[in-house]
Design a protein around this motif. Structure first.
Motif, short mmCIF file in Angstrom:
data_model
loop_
_atom_site.label_atom_id
_atom_site.label_comp_id
_atom_site.label_asym_id
_atom_site.label_seq_id
_atom_site.Cartn_x
_atom_site.Cartn_y
_atom_site.Cartn_z
N GLY A 32 24.16 89.68 105.07
CA GLY A 32 25.21 89.45 104.09
C GLY A 32 25.16 88.04 103.51
N SER A 33 24.98 87.05 104.37
CA SER A 33 24.95 85.66 103.90
C SER A 33 23.69 85.38 103.09
N LEU A 34 22.55 85.98 103.49
CA LEU A 34 21.34 85.85 102.69
C LEU A 34 21.53 86.50 101.32
N GLY A 35 22.22 87.62 101.30
CA GLY A 35 22.51 88.29 100.03
C GLY A 35 23.35 87.41 99.12
N LEU A 36 24.34 86.71 99.70
CA LEU A 36 25.15 85.78 98.90
C LEU A 36 24.30 84.67 98.31
N GLY A 37 23.37 84.17 99.12
CA GLY A 37 22.47 83.13 98.63
C GLY A 37 21.59 83.62 97.50
N LEU A 38 21.09 84.84 97.62
CA LEU A 38 20.25 85.41 96.57
C LEU A 38 21.05 85.66 95.29
N LEU A 39 22.28 86.14 95.45
CA LEU A 39 23.12 86.33 94.27
C LEU A 39 23.41 84.99 93.58
N SER A 40 23.59 83.95 94.39
CA SER A 40 23.81 82.62 93.82
C SER A 40 22.62 82.19 92.97
N LEU A 41 21.42 82.49 93.44
CA LEU A 41 20.22 82.16 92.66
C LEU A 41 20.17 82.94 91.36
N CYS A 42 20.61 84.21 91.39
CA CYS A 42 20.62 85.03 90.17
C CYS A 42 21.56 84.47 89.12
N PHE A 43 22.61 83.77 89.55
CA PHE A 43 23.58 83.22 88.61
C PHE A 43 23.46 81.71 88.47
#
Length: 614
Positions: A32-43
């Protein structure tokens, strides 16, 4: 024995179940936390998203520095709260909340979110009302994914720690581990060298350099820049000796004139671009005023926002600004020492850029805002220039009637503040030929030009009120930065204006506005100067030098030092970019030029940390 065996078997089942439960929880929180980090990169960017995200994936160190913070935060909160869903929820709000703030800020103002912006949270909240937040398909998908992750963790991640001391020990251990890791985020070499990502950006554009590194990493790196550090090689005694070579000048009573400074919000002269098909001249009044004034280009270091940078650079003479939380040397303090009244106006709120607290530290005896003057004067609205300029003249007249002391004011307008209406031509007039550009571009530009014409006429009327005055008056006018013209600079792009910082033309297009210094006949006679002609390109920190030079005043020791500097480097930005007196644009100066700038940085640091009179 049989009973003991049964107890051991039951204990083993419980231990194994606890182990699997905690392991599953750890895996889910990690994902979940890695997913948040990846979403942050997308935005992290608003343009060329696929290309930029691909560039992040190609750089392992950059990925590590962006993904590590949400993972560490999530596990720390799990250990601390003993609730997986609480840990994930808080991490999601913190990480994606900051990410969206950065994303919207980039979209609206081409300006990334810095840690220092969090210190101005009240201003950000109030300014938010001026923009319309928007939803995109990608954002909706991201929010759905975050919500889905929360549901999975809520029902599947049940791992908890017993006894309580264990989770506190784990939280403490993670903090100990985080301490050395945090050094990676403050290291300048890692930031500037080892995480370079210039393939798809302009390396001279600070915003693009920031976004080339994702979001969480550059945001955390900006923590160190939010707190001022001594310049490299700073030597206080050496600076004192350098400034000691100059004797502070005094303004003799017979050479005193009233000084009125006005910074125009987002005001610039676009008539210099031949590709813009004007059908009427919104600058007619301003151009007539220029013909009888000393004028030139002001090369700021902000674009479509950051008004306070140009404002305080002019007042202090510093290219690099501090927090000004305490009294700091400025030209307003110098003028007060020379017997001047020091005042000013801004028709917007006193909390904006914390002017109510900082302006007194910069030497203003009084300052009028929406809160304590202009709100009532403008019927509860932010005063436009047709209210502000006549009031500035009235206040000056009131001062002349009540006191013989010379008068110095510096005011900041608000009327030209963007964004401008994209859907309707509010002024009902075309300033550019219809049909050449898109309807949205026409509306934005016509609305901006309507404001420009209004400001130009109000300024001309204001100046006219001083022409026949017996009291000598000098008026300084300049624009703080180029205007917002569409999200992502869409109007500039459609009009074909070069804003690339890899060339001098693009650099000046991006940063230049105009300055104007006018004097009435009484001032010209008293000072023996004509106040006419075309002046050099100048940074805002050198504009007061030009005013003093035209008045024939020496100024304080610091000004005399910067007079010497501007002879060779009339344009200097805080990031180091400069334009020499010979017109050479140096994005990254080296050698003797770099040494001069480093010396200037040390002198500024010294002056910012010396209270007036010390």
């Amino acid at each position: 024995m049989k009973k003991a065996g049964e107890l051991w078997a039951k204990l083993w089942v419980k231990l194994r179940a606890a182990f699997y439960t905690k392991t599953l929880t750890a895996v889910l929180l990690g994902m979940g936390s890695l997913g948040l980090g990846l979403l942050s990169l997308c935005f992290a960017v608003t343009e060329k998203r696929r290309v930029m995200v691909g560039s992040y994936l190609e750089r392992p160190l950059l990925m590590l520095l962006n993904l590590l913070p949400p993972v560490l935060l999530c596990f720390f909160l799990w250990f601390l709260t003993n609730r997986a869903i609480a840990a994930y929820g808080i991490t999601a709000v913190a990480v994606f909340g900051l990410t969206l703030a950065n994303w919207y800020k980039l979209a609206f103002r081409n300006d990334p979110l810095m840690f220092e912006d969090l210190l101005l949270a009240k201003e950000a909240g109030n300014m938010l009302g001026r923009y319309s937040l928007f939803m995109t398909k990608l954002l909706a998908i991201a929010l759905f994914c975050i919500g889905l992750g929360a549901l999975v963790i809520l029902f599947c991640a049940r791992g908890r720690f017993k006894p309580g001391w264990l989770r506190f020990a784990l939280a403490g251990g993670l903090l100990v581990l985080t301490a050395p890791v945090s050094l990676l985020y403050t290291d300048g070499t890692i930031y500037s060298v080892h995480t370079q990502n210039f393939d798809h950006i302009n390396r001279w554009a600070a915003t693009q350099v920031y976004t080339s590194k994702g979001f969480l990493y550059p945001f955390l790196h900006s923590v160190s820049s939010a707190f001022e550090h001594k310049p490299e090689g700073y030597d206080k005694k050496a600076v004192e000796a350098l400034l000691g070579e100059y004797q502070p000048g005094e303004i003799a009573e017979e050479r005193q004139v009233d000084l009125i400074g006005i910074m125009l919000e987002a005001y610039n002269d676009f008539s210099k671009y031949p590709q813009i098909p004007f059908v009427q001249d919104p600058y007619e009044a301003y151009h007539q005023l220029e013909e009888e004034s000393f004028t030139g280009n002001l090369v700021t270091e902000i674009f479509a926002g950051g008004t306070v940078q140009s404002e305080r650079a002019f007042v202090t003479g510093y290219a690099e600004l501090g927090s000004f939380r305490g009294k700091s040397n400025s030209y307003m303090w110098y003028l007060r020492d020379q017997g001047y009244q020091t005042t000013g106006s801004h028709p917007c709120y006193s909390w904006f850029y914390n002017r109510a607290n900082i302006n007194p530290n910069l030497g203003f005896e009084s300052y009028l805002f929406f809160d304590n003057h202009y709100g009532e004067l403008a019927g509860g609205n932010i005063a436009r220039d047709n209210v502000l300029f006549p009031e500035l003249a009235r206040l000056h007249g009131e001062s002349m009637d009540s006191s013989p002391a010379p008068y110095a004011s510096f005011s900041v307008t608000y009327q030209g503040h963007g964004p401008y209406n994209t859907g309707v031509n509010d002024w009902g007039e075309n300033f550019i030929r219809p049909g050449v550009f898109s309807q949205e571009t026409e509306n934005i530009f016509n609305n901006y030009m309507g404001s420009v014409r209004s400001t130009s006429r109000e300024l001309a009327a204001f100046v006219d009120s001083y022409r026949e005055l017996d009291r000598p008056v000098v008026i300084v006018v300049f624009g703080d930065h180029n205007p917002w013209l569409g999200d992502g600079n869409s109007v500039y792009t459609e009009m074909g204006l070069d804003l690339g910082l890899d060339s001098k033309e693009g650099f000046l297009n991006y940063y230049s506005t105009r300055y104007l210094i006018w004097a009435n006949d009484a001032a010209k006679e008293r000072l023996g100067r004509d106040f006419a002609g075309e002046g050099p390109d100048l940074s805002p920190c050198f504009l007061m030098n030009q005013v003093f030079e035209l008045c024939g005043w020496e100024g304080p020791a610091y000004m005399q030092y910067t007079d010497q500097l501007r002879e060779s480097l009339p344009v200097i930005q805080s990031g180091g970019a400069c334009v020499t007196a010979q017109g050479e644009y140096l994005p990254q100066p080296e050698g003797e030029v770099r040494e001069k700038i480093q010396e200037f940085q040390q002198v500024q640091y010294y002056m910012r940390h010396q209270a007036p009179g010390e």
